[in-house]
Design a protein around this motif. Structure first.
Motif, PDB file in Angstrom:
ATOM      1  N   PHE A  96     -91.081 -17.569 -36.326  1.00 35.70           N
ATOM      2  CA  PHE A  96     -90.125 -18.502 -35.945  1.00 35.70           C
ATOM      3  C   PHE A  96     -90.430 -18.935 -34.655  1.00 35.70           C
ATOM      4  CE2 PHE A  96     -88.666 -17.263 -39.658  1.00 35.70           C
ATOM      5  CZ  PHE A  96     -88.398 -18.014 -40.504  1.00 35.70           C
TER       6      PHE A  96
ATOM      7  N   ASN B 293     -87.066 -28.418 -40.772  1.00 36.21           N
ATOM      8  CA  ASN B 293     -85.631 -27.854 -41.170  1.00 36.21           C
ATOM      9  C   ASN B 293     -85.838 -26.811 -41.040  1.00 36.21           C
ATOM     10  OD1 ASN B 293     -85.577 -28.682 -43.438  1.00 36.21           O
ATOM     11  ND2 ASN B 293     -85.083 -31.016 -42.937  1.00 36.21           N
ATOM     12  N   ALA B 294     -84.674 -26.306 -40.786  1.00 38.37           N
ATOM     13  CA  ALA B 294     -84.221 -24.155 -41.861  1.00 38.37           C
ATOM     14  C   ALA B 294     -84.341 -24.851 -43.617  1.00 38.37           C
ATOM     15  CB  ALA B 294     -82.929 -24.333 -40.652  1.00 38.37           C
ATOM     16  N   GLU B 295     -83.902 -25.991 -43.617  1.00 39.58           N
ATOM     17  CA  GLU B 295     -83.827 -25.936 -45.125  1.00 39.58           C
ATOM     18  C   GLU B 295     -85.028 -25.693 -45.537  1.00 39.58           C
ATOM     19  OE1 GLU B 295     -83.562 -29.627 -48.795  1.00 39.58           O
ATOM     20  OE2 GLU B 295     -81.526 -28.929 -47.781  1.00 39.58           O
TER      21      GLU B 295
END
Length: 144
Positions: free
Chosen positions: A143, A124-126
């Motif tokens: 990305f 995920n982005a985290e």
């Protein structure tokens, strides 16, 4: 995501060997992605005999040898933990050309070109932000 660690060449030792300022990013990255890994691959150029002998001795592992590469496939990732986290560097140089961490046949972590080029599966982005936070300044990210 893919990323490349900034590096330079050592004119004194080998003008083709990429050298980052340090490998401080390695241990947290591998520690993170090693969780849940069921297979580890370590690839060395055949002429890197010291690295090959060390992997064979420490992991008591057999290898597949091709014309140019020796590939170790370790199916007990826990047995490779110590060498991956504590024995990856010698004389300020990374020991292995490629390291892959694999879960159920899928490479979730790929380190190439002596720990300067990476492809990882960020959940995920985290997690992607965390990876960016531990890599050196000026690391190039892609990305997809």
């Amino acid at each position: 995501m893919q990323f490349t660690i900034p590096w330079s060449y050592s004119e004194e030792v080998d003008t083709t060997f990429p050298l980052p300022d340090d490998y401080e990013y390695w241990k947290p990255l591998v520690s993170h992605f090693l969780k849940g890994t069921d297979t580890v691959e370590i690839h060395c150029w055949n002429e890197e005999q010291d690295a090959i002998q060390e992997v064979q001795t420490i992991l008591n592992s057999s290898a597949h040898v091709s014309d140019h590469m020796t590939v170790f496939k370790i199916t007990n990732a826990k047995s490779a933990q110590d060498i991956l986290l504590n024995k990856y560097e010698q004389n300020h140089k990374f020991k292995w050309f490629t390291v892959n961490l694999i879960v159920q046949g899928e490479v979730i972590f790929h380190s190439g070109h002596w720990a300067t080029e990476f492809a990882v599966t960020a959940k995920n982005a985290e997690e992607a932000a965390w990876i960016q936070s531990i890599t050196p300044k000026n690391t190039d990210f892609f990305f997809y």
